[in-house]
Design a protein around this motif. Structure first.
Motif, short mmCIF file in Angstrom:
data_model
loop_
_atom_site.label_atom_id
_atom_site.label_comp_id
_atom_site.label_asym_id
_atom_site.label_seq_id
_atom_site.Cartn_x
_atom_site.Cartn_y
_atom_site.Cartn_z
N ASP A 48 0.83 -1.26 -0.12
CA ASP A 48 0.02 0.10 0.10
C ASP A 48 0.88 1.29 -0.27
N VAL A 49 1.68 1.39 -0.96
CA VAL A 49 2.67 2.54 -0.92
C VAL A 49 1.96 3.43 -1.81
N PRO A 50 1.72 4.52 -1.39
CA PRO A 50 0.99 5.61 -2.12
C PRO A 50 2.05 6.39 -3.15
N LEU A 51 1.46 6.45 -4.48
CA LEU A 51 2.09 6.90 -5.56
C LEU A 51 1.46 8.03 -6.16
N VAL A 52 2.39 9.25 -5.99
CA VAL A 52 1.95 10.33 -6.75
C VAL A 52 2.32 10.70 -8.14
N ILE A 53 1.42 10.67 -8.87
CA ILE A 53 1.57 10.72 -10.33
C ILE A 53 1.75 12.20 -10.65
N ASN A 54 3.00 12.41 -11.37
CA ASN A 54 3.38 13.80 -11.74
C ASN A 54 3.06 13.82 -13.28
N GLU A 55 2.98 15.04 -13.66
CA GLU A 55 2.62 15.35 -15.14
C GLU A 55 1.32 15.20 -15.69
N ARG A 56 0.62 14.58 -14.92
CA ARG A 56 -0.80 14.20 -15.66
C ARG A 56 -1.76 13.78 -14.30
N THR A 57 -2.94 14.38 -14.54
CA THR A 57 -4.09 14.21 -13.78
C THR A 57 -4.92 12.96 -14.33
N LEU A 58 -5.12 11.97 -13.34
CA LEU A 58 -5.84 11.00 -13.58
C LEU A 58 -7.25 11.04 -14.13
N PRO A 59 -7.41 10.61 -15.59
CA PRO A 59 -8.76 10.66 -16.03
C PRO A 59 -9.94 9.64 -15.47
N PRO A 60 -10.76 10.25 -14.94
CA PRO A 60 -11.50 8.99 -14.16
C PRO A 60 -12.83 8.26 -15.30
N PRO A 61 -12.87 7.05 -15.09
CA PRO A 61 -12.18 6.18 -14.19
C PRO A 61 -11.02 5.60 -14.95
N VAL A 62 -10.18 5.10 -14.03
CA VAL A 62 -8.78 4.47 -14.58
C VAL A 62 -8.66 3.22 -13.91
N ARG A 63 -7.73 2.52 -14.37
CA ARG A 63 -7.25 1.17 -13.78
C ARG A 63 -5.71 1.00 -13.89
N PHE A 64 -5.27 0.79 -12.75
CA PHE A 64 -3.93 0.40 -12.67
C PHE A 64 -3.26 -0.73 -13.40
N ILE A 65 -2.27 -0.62 -14.01
CA ILE A 65 -1.60 -1.47 -15.05
C ILE A 65 -0.39 -2.15 -14.22
N SER A 66 0.70 -1.10 -14.09
CA SER A 66 1.97 -1.70 -13.52
C SER A 66 2.82 -0.39 -13.40
N ALA A 67 3.74 -0.43 -12.62
CA ALA A 67 4.85 0.55 -12.44
C ALA A 67 6.29 -0.33 -12.43
N THR A 68 7.26 0.47 -13.03
CA THR A 68 8.63 -0.15 -12.99
C THR A 68 9.59 0.76 -13.08
N THR A 69 10.88 0.56 -12.75
CA THR A 69 11.94 1.43 -12.54
C THR A 69 12.26 2.24 -13.94
N THR A 70 12.44 3.28 -13.82
CA THR A 70 13.04 4.13 -15.11
C THR A 70 14.74 4.38 -15.24
N GLN A 71 15.36 4.12 -13.98
CA GLN A 71 16.80 4.15 -14.01
C GLN A 71 17.16 3.35 -12.77
N THR A 72 18.32 2.90 -13.03
CA THR A 72 18.99 1.74 -11.74
C THR A 72 19.74 2.78 -10.83
N ALA A 73 20.56 3.84 -11.32
CA ALA A 73 21.15 4.65 -10.44
C ALA A 73 20.06 5.51 -9.37
N ALA A 74 20.30 5.25 -8.43
CA ALA A 74 19.17 5.90 -7.57
C ALA A 74 19.69 7.17 -6.60
N PRO A 75 19.03 8.15 -6.40
CA PRO A 75 19.40 9.15 -5.67
C PRO A 75 19.38 8.67 -4.41
N ILE A 76 20.27 9.25 -3.56
CA ILE A 76 20.48 8.87 -1.94
C ILE A 76 20.76 10.19 -1.22
#
Length: 212
Positions: A48-76
């Motif tokens: 139950d991690v809350p993910l804030v979606i940037n750059e776009r408002t969610l068009p209702p109704p929507v269904r979640f498909i997946s989420a994946t890493t965009t880069q492996t070098a991570a800010p620390i």
């Protein structure tokens, strides 16, 4: 678990045999490399991690498909290194690692959208750190990979609550000039030019029809 947690496995340090005669290593070269002093991996399932979606408002109704890493070098960030008195060569390393994510979701009409988000994980682990100070100090870096196979959309808050499968590798590294034995230059292999033989199937047919 770091390099030094299990003594049965090879770890950085002296080689207990002489590879120069057995392997035919005849040359020494100096290379500039990022030397890994220690490394540890953590695998976590985050619910139950809350993910804030940037750059776009969610068009209702929507269904979640997946989420994946965009880069492996991570800010620390928020790095705290506390040396352990009983084990001077080791320290408690505390930090926050951010994993950037690309989130895919689908509207009622079947149109898919993507947005960006991120998940932050706190790590508190024990790693080897050099006992002696140096002109060029070591640093703590991280690599991450994450996937969210399931999630629920909360349109009232504009959030997606997802289950995150997260893998993080925390490393103690330093930029070094190293003198290493080598076999010599690696000769490149001959390139094979791709050529489609459009007549191959025709030429492979039997010359005459086969009878019973």
């Amino acid at each position: 678990m770091s390099f030094y947690a299990d003594r049965r496995h090879p770890r950085p340090g002296p080689i207990p045999c002489n590879p120069l005669h057995a392997c035919g290593l005849h040359h020494r070269v100096a290379i500039e490399a990022r030397r890994i002093l220690d490394s540890a991996i953590r695998k976590e399932t985050l619910e139950d991690v809350p993910l804030v979606i940037n750059e776009r408002t969610l068009p209702p109704p929507v269904r979640f498909i997946s989420a994946t890493t965009t880069q492996t070098a991570a800010p620390i960030s928020n790095i705290a290194i506390s040396r352990i008195k009983e084990r001077p060569a080791f320290a408690r390393v505390s930090c926050d690692v951010i994993t950037p994510l690309s989130v895919c979701f689908e509207c009622e009409q079947g149109v898919r959208y993507t947005g960006t988000s991120q998940v932050s994980c706190h790590h508190d682990i024990v790693l080897y750190v050099p006992e002696q100070d140096s002109i060029f100090p070591f640093e703590v870096v991280a690599q991450t990979s994450a996937s969210a196979p399931v999630g629920d959309v909360d349109l009232t808050r504009g959030l997606i609550y997802a289950t995150i499968c997260s893998t993080a590798v925390i490393k103690v590294v330093t930029e070094s000039d190293l003198l290493v034995p080598v076999f010599g230059h690696a000769p490149p292999g001959n390139a094979i030019t791709f050529k489609e033989d459009v007549c191959k199937e025709f030429f492979e047919l039997p010359l005459y029809p086969m009878g019973k």
